[in-house]
Motif scaffolding. Structure first.
Motif, PDB file in Angstrom:
ATOM      1  N   ALA A 194       0.858  -1.194   0.000  1.00  0.00           N
ATOM      2  CA  ALA A 194       0.000   0.000   0.000  1.00  0.00           C
ATOM      3  C   ALA A 194       0.891   1.239   0.000  1.00  0.00           C
ATOM      4  CB  ALA A 194      -0.904   0.005   1.231  1.00  0.00           C
ATOM      5  N   ILE A 195       0.412   2.265  -0.709  1.00  0.00           N
ATOM      6  CA  ILE A 195       1.130   3.550  -0.743  1.00  0.00           C
ATOM      7  C   ILE A 195       0.196   4.572  -0.077  1.00  0.00           C
ATOM      8  CG2 ILE A 195       2.336   5.246  -2.204  1.00  0.00           C
ATOM      9  CD1 ILE A 195       3.457   2.395  -2.522  1.00  0.00           C
ATOM     10  N   PRO A 196       0.295   4.751   1.237  1.00  0.00           N
ATOM     11  CA  PRO A 196      -0.673   5.610   1.930  1.00  0.00           C
ATOM     12  C   PRO A 196      -0.558   7.065   1.498  1.00  0.00           C
ATOM     13  CG  PRO A 196       1.112   4.986   3.403  1.00  0.00           C
ATOM     14  CD  PRO A 196       1.312   4.211   2.135  1.00  0.00           C
ATOM     15  N   ASP A 197      -1.678   7.802   1.696  1.00  0.00           N
ATOM     16  CA  ASP A 197      -1.631   9.241   1.386  1.00  0.00           C
ATOM     17  C   ASP A 197      -1.887  10.108   2.617  1.00  0.00           C
ATOM     18  OD1 ASP A 197      -4.311   8.666   1.606  1.00  0.00           O
ATOM     19  OD2 ASP A 197      -4.855   9.306  -0.417  1.00  0.00           O
ATOM     20  N   GLN A 198      -2.185   9.485   3.744  1.00  0.00           N
ATOM     21  CA  GLN A 198      -2.404  10.254   4.980  1.00  0.00           C
ATOM     22  C   GLN A 198      -1.835   9.509   6.175  1.00  0.00           C
ATOM     23  OE1 GLN A 198      -3.347  13.251   5.924  1.00  0.00           O
ATOM     24  NE2 GLN A 198      -3.677  13.948   3.828  1.00  0.00           N
ATOM     25  N   ILE A 199      -1.654  10.253   7.261  1.00  0.00           N
ATOM     26  CA  ILE A 199      -1.097   9.671   8.499  1.00  0.00           C
ATOM     27  C   ILE A 199      -1.903  10.204   9.681  1.00  0.00           C
ATOM     28  CG2 ILE A 199       0.921   9.558  10.039  1.00  0.00           C
ATOM     29  CD1 ILE A 199       2.685  10.419   7.753  1.00  0.00           C
ATOM     30  N   ILE A 200      -2.115   9.355  10.676  1.00  0.00           N
ATOM     31  CA  ILE A 200      -2.498   9.854  12.006  1.00  0.00           C
ATOM     32  C   ILE A 200      -1.431   9.341  12.981  1.00  0.00           C
ATOM     33  CG2 ILE A 200      -4.222   9.920  13.842  1.00  0.00           C
ATOM     34  CD1 ILE A 200      -6.401   9.526  11.775  1.00  0.00           C
ATOM     35  N   ASP A 201      -0.942  10.261  13.792  1.00  0.00           N
ATOM     36  CA  ASP A 201       0.186   9.959  14.688  1.00  0.00           C
ATOM     37  C   ASP A 201      -0.328   9.666  16.098  1.00  0.00           C
ATOM     38  OD1 ASP A 201       2.638   9.729  15.855  1.00  0.00           O
ATOM     39  OD2 ASP A 201       3.211  11.838  15.610  1.00  0.00           O
ATOM     40  N   TYR A 202      -0.146   8.424  16.540  1.00  0.00           N
ATOM     41  CA  TYR A 202      -0.528   8.050  17.910  1.00  0.00           C
ATOM     42  C   TYR A 202       0.710   7.790  18.768  1.00  0.00           C
ATOM     43  CZ  TYR A 202      -5.058   7.124  15.681  1.00  0.00           C
ATOM     44  OH  TYR A 202      -6.227   7.232  14.964  1.00  0.00           O
ATOM     45  N   THR A 203       1.879   8.139  18.272  1.00  0.00           N
ATOM     46  CA  THR A 203       3.092   7.866  19.049  1.00  0.00           C
ATOM     47  C   THR A 203       3.236   8.921  20.146  1.00  0.00           C
ATOM     48  OG1 THR A 203       4.542   9.201  17.627  1.00  0.00           O
ATOM     49  CG2 THR A 203       4.247   6.889  17.019  1.00  0.00           C
ATOM     50  N   TRP A 204       4.052   8.634  21.130  1.00  0.00           N
ATOM     51  CA  TRP A 204       4.271   9.605  22.199  1.00  0.00           C
ATOM     52  C   TRP A 204       5.710   9.506  22.686  1.00  0.00           C
ATOM     53  CZ3 TRP A 204       5.430   6.473  26.353  1.00  0.00           C
ATOM     54  CH2 TRP A 204       4.883   5.194  26.336  1.00  0.00           C
ATOM     55  N   SER A 205       6.196  10.591  23.203  1.00  0.00           N
ATOM     56  CA  SER A 205       7.526  10.736  23.812  1.00  0.00           C
ATOM     57  C   SER A 205       8.690  10.409  22.873  1.00  0.00           C
ATOM     58  CB  SER A 205       7.640   9.954  25.127  1.00  0.00           C
ATOM     59  OG  SER A 205       7.974   8.609  24.886  1.00  0.00           O
ATOM     60  N   ARG A 206       8.453  10.483  21.569  1.00  0.00           N
ATOM     61  CA  ARG A 206       9.572  10.330  20.644  1.00  0.00           C
ATOM     62  C   ARG A 206      10.142  11.712  20.355  1.00  0.00           C
ATOM     63  NH1 ARG A 206       7.656   5.639  16.261  1.00  0.00           N
ATOM     64  NH2 ARG A 206       7.006   4.147  17.843  1.00  0.00           N
ATOM     65  N   ARG A 207      11.442  11.782  20.049  1.00  0.00           N
ATOM     66  CA  ARG A 207      12.037  13.074  19.666  1.00  0.00           C
ATOM     67  C   ARG A 207      11.570  13.344  18.244  1.00  0.00           C
ATOM     68  NH1 ARG A 207      16.152  14.052  23.480  1.00  0.00           N
ATOM     69  NH2 ARG A 207      15.875  16.202  22.868  1.00  0.00           N
ATOM     70  N   HIS A 208      10.597  14.239  18.104  1.00  0.00           N
ATOM     71  CA  HIS A 208       9.835  14.287  16.858  1.00  0.00           C
ATOM     72  C   HIS A 208      10.055  15.547  16.031  1.00  0.00           C
ATOM     73  CE1 HIS A 208       7.529  16.512  19.760  1.00  0.00           C
ATOM     74  NE2 HIS A 208       6.921  17.106  18.755  1.00  0.00           N
ATOM     75  N   THR A 209      10.964  16.441  16.470  1.00  0.00           N
ATOM     76  CA  THR A 209      11.167  17.671  15.707  1.00  0.00           C
ATOM     77  C   THR A 209      12.612  18.147  15.825  1.00  0.00           C
ATOM     78  OG1 THR A 209      10.436  19.963  15.415  1.00  0.00           O
ATOM     79  CG2 THR A 209      10.388  19.107  17.672  1.00  0.00           C
ATOM     80  N   TYR A 210      13.031  18.922  14.813  1.00  0.00           N
ATOM     81  CA  TYR A 210      14.332  19.602  14.890  1.00  0.00           C
ATOM     82  C   TYR A 210      14.167  20.995  15.485  1.00  0.00           C
ATOM     83  CZ  TYR A 210      15.894  15.925  11.706  1.00  0.00           C
ATOM     84  OH  TYR A 210      16.194  14.710  11.138  1.00  0.00           O
ATOM     85  N   PHE A 211      12.926  21.453  15.566  1.00  0.00           N
ATOM     86  CA  PHE A 211      12.683  22.826  16.049  1.00  0.00           C
ATOM     87  C   PHE A 211      12.470  22.805  17.555  1.00  0.00           C
ATOM     88  CE2 PHE A 211      10.814  22.952  11.627  1.00  0.00           C
ATOM     89  CZ  PHE A 211      11.906  23.581  11.069  1.00  0.00           C
ATOM     90  N   GLU A 212      13.573  22.759  18.294  1.00  0.00           N
ATOM     91  CA  GLU A 212      13.470  22.571  19.737  1.00  0.00           C
ATOM     92  C   GLU A 212      14.100  23.686  20.542  1.00  0.00           C
ATOM     93  OE1 GLU A 212      15.117  18.834  20.994  1.00  0.00           O
ATOM     94  OE2 GLU A 212      13.115  18.014  21.238  1.00  0.00           O
ATOM     95  N   SER A 213      15.263  24.146  20.088  1.00  0.00           N
ATOM     96  CA  SER A 213      15.974  25.140  20.897  1.00  0.00           C
ATOM     97  C   SER A 213      16.672  26.131  19.963  1.00  0.00           C
ATOM     98  CB  SER A 213      17.007  24.450  21.781  1.00  0.00           C
ATOM     99  OG  SER A 213      17.874  23.711  20.972  1.00  0.00           O
ATOM    100  N   GLU A 214      17.126  27.205  20.543  1.00  0.00           N
ATOM    101  CA  GLU A 214      17.847  28.258  19.813  1.00  0.00           C
ATOM    102  C   GLU A 214      17.092  28.695  18.566  1.00  0.00           C
ATOM    103  OE1 GLU A 214      21.929  27.029  19.172  1.00  0.00           O
ATOM    104  OE2 GLU A 214      21.859  25.984  21.083  1.00  0.00           O
ATOM    105  N   LEU A 215      15.782  28.865  18.704  1.00  0.00           N
ATOM    106  CA  LEU A 215      14.981  29.258  17.546  1.00  0.00           C
ATOM    107  C   LEU A 215      14.882  30.771  17.478  1.00  0.00           C
ATOM    108  CD1 LEU A 215      12.007  26.746  17.904  1.00  0.00           C
ATOM    109  CD2 LEU A 215      14.029  26.538  16.472  1.00  0.00           C
ATOM    110  N   SER A 216      15.030  31.303  16.270  1.00  0.00           N
ATOM    111  CA  SER A 216      14.810  32.735  16.126  1.00  0.00           C
ATOM    112  C   SER A 216      13.312  33.020  16.009  1.00  0.00           C
ATOM    113  CB  SER A 216      15.562  33.276  14.908  1.00  0.00           C
ATOM    114  OG  SER A 216      15.145  32.570  13.781  1.00  0.00           O
ATOM    115  N   HIS A 217      12.550  32.020  15.551  1.00  0.00           N
ATOM    116  CA  HIS A 217      11.092  32.134  15.514  1.00  0.00           C
ATOM    117  C   HIS A 217      10.500  30.728  15.525  1.00  0.00           C
ATOM    118  CE1 HIS A 217      12.361  31.600  11.346  1.00  0.00           C
ATOM    119  NE2 HIS A 217      11.191  31.075  11.139  1.00  0.00           N
ATOM    120  N   VAL A 218       9.255  30.626  15.924  1.00  0.00           N
ATOM    121  CA  VAL A 218       8.592  29.323  15.969  1.00  0.00           C
ATOM    122  C   VAL A 218       8.214  28.916  14.550  1.00  0.00           C
ATOM    123  CG1 VAL A 218       6.601  28.047  16.876  1.00  0.00           C
ATOM    124  CG2 VAL A 218       7.723  29.788  18.276  1.00  0.00           C
ATOM    125  N   THR A 219       8.487  27.673  14.193  1.00  0.00           N
ATOM    126  CA  THR A 219       8.216  27.223  12.821  1.00  0.00           C
ATOM    127  C   THR A 219       7.144  26.138  12.840  1.00  0.00           C
ATOM    128  OG1 THR A 219      10.519  27.606  12.387  1.00  0.00           O
ATOM    129  CG2 THR A 219       9.324  26.361  10.728  1.00  0.00           C
TER     130      THR A 219
END
Ligand code: HPA
Length: 253
Positions: free
Chosen positions: A100-125
């Motif tokens: 299958a080649i899905p076209d949508q996602i629902i995320d039920y995961t928790w406590s994973r390191r899920h972003t690069y936008f965490e610290s030293e941000l000049s603005h929220v992305t």
């Protein structure tokens, strides 16, 4: 410049016809990827292969360093990622052995390191994630599957669960009510991190079993492994048909 990476999941820890050039140990600001990157040529295209669970399949889904994996790939010049992973089938047509080649996602995961936008941000992305997968890459896979006359399901919503345990039957009922058609443990945060790094990303799901409560009795690892052997053979054919068609200019995001 390397354009394409393949992240392999359970059942796809190597790519048989990859002509290996070298392996590269990478370090990233987020730690080490699951394994050294395998650089090679597949169907005359430069390809990087990364086994998501490590070479000996030792890293469970909730322990994969998704940030390091995607960062390392971006660092060596990857623009597009095809992710391959085993899933359970929820919707009636999502039968073991099919792709299958899905076209949508629902995320039920928790406590994973899920972003690069965490610290030293000049603005929220806030990245746009309305369509989580690259439509160009999805079409490439779908067209190649049609050409090969493979039993492929062209769409569907991927439920990303935390694992490593499989779900209860009631959890699968809930995912179905939410509109999910397949369930796996590795689709997120991988897809979102690829988007944060502005890489095209598509998912090729191999249905390894009927999800909990959808078949008779318990889910056996033997059945999963047997279905994966057939499914991954199809994935190899699909990749070898798709890769020569990859037009780097048209395949991002
Ligand atoms: N659930 C979650 N992840 C999976 C499954 C499942 O049934 N099968 C393969 N990966």
């Amino acid at each position: 410049m390397i354009e394409l990476a393949i992240i392999g999941g359970t059942g796809l820890t190597t790519l048989n016809n990859l002509e290996i050039k070298h392996r590269e140990v990478m370090r990233t600001p987020y730690g080490e990827p699951s394994a050294p990157l395998v650089h090679g040529k597949l169907c005359h295209q430069d390809v990087v292969f990364l086994p998501r669970h490590g070479h000996g399949h030792t890293i469970p889904p909730h322990m994969v360093n998704y940030r390091a994996n995607l960062w390392a790939l971006r660092e060596v010049g990857v623009r597009n990622v095809i992710s391959v992973a085993a899933v359970g089938g929820i919707r009636a047509d999502m039968l073991p052995g099919r792709l299958a080649i899905p076209d949508q996602i629902i995320d039920y995961t928790w406590s994973r390191r899920h972003t690069y936008f965490e610290s030293e941000l000049s603005h929220v992305t806030h990245i746009d994630f309305t369509r989580p997968y690259s439509e160009a890459l999805r079409q490439l896979l779908i067209d190649s599957a049609r050409q090969l006359k493979l039993q492929i399901i062209e769409g569907g919503t991927y439920a990303a669960t935390q694992g490593p345990r499989l779900e209860t039957a009631a959890e699968i009922d809930r995912l179905e009510r939410d509109g999910c058609s397949i369930v796996g443990m590795t689709g997120m945060p991988e897809a979102a991190l690829a988007r944060e790094l502005e890489m095209g990303y598509a998912h090729c799901a191999v249905i390894a079993n009927l999800a909990a409560g959808r078949g008779a009795g318990e889910i056996s690892m033997d059945d999963i492994e047997n279905n994966l052997v057939t499914g991954m053979e199809q994935v190899r054919c699909l990749l070898e048909t798709a890769i020569p068609k990859l037009d780097s200019a048209s395949c991002t995001l």
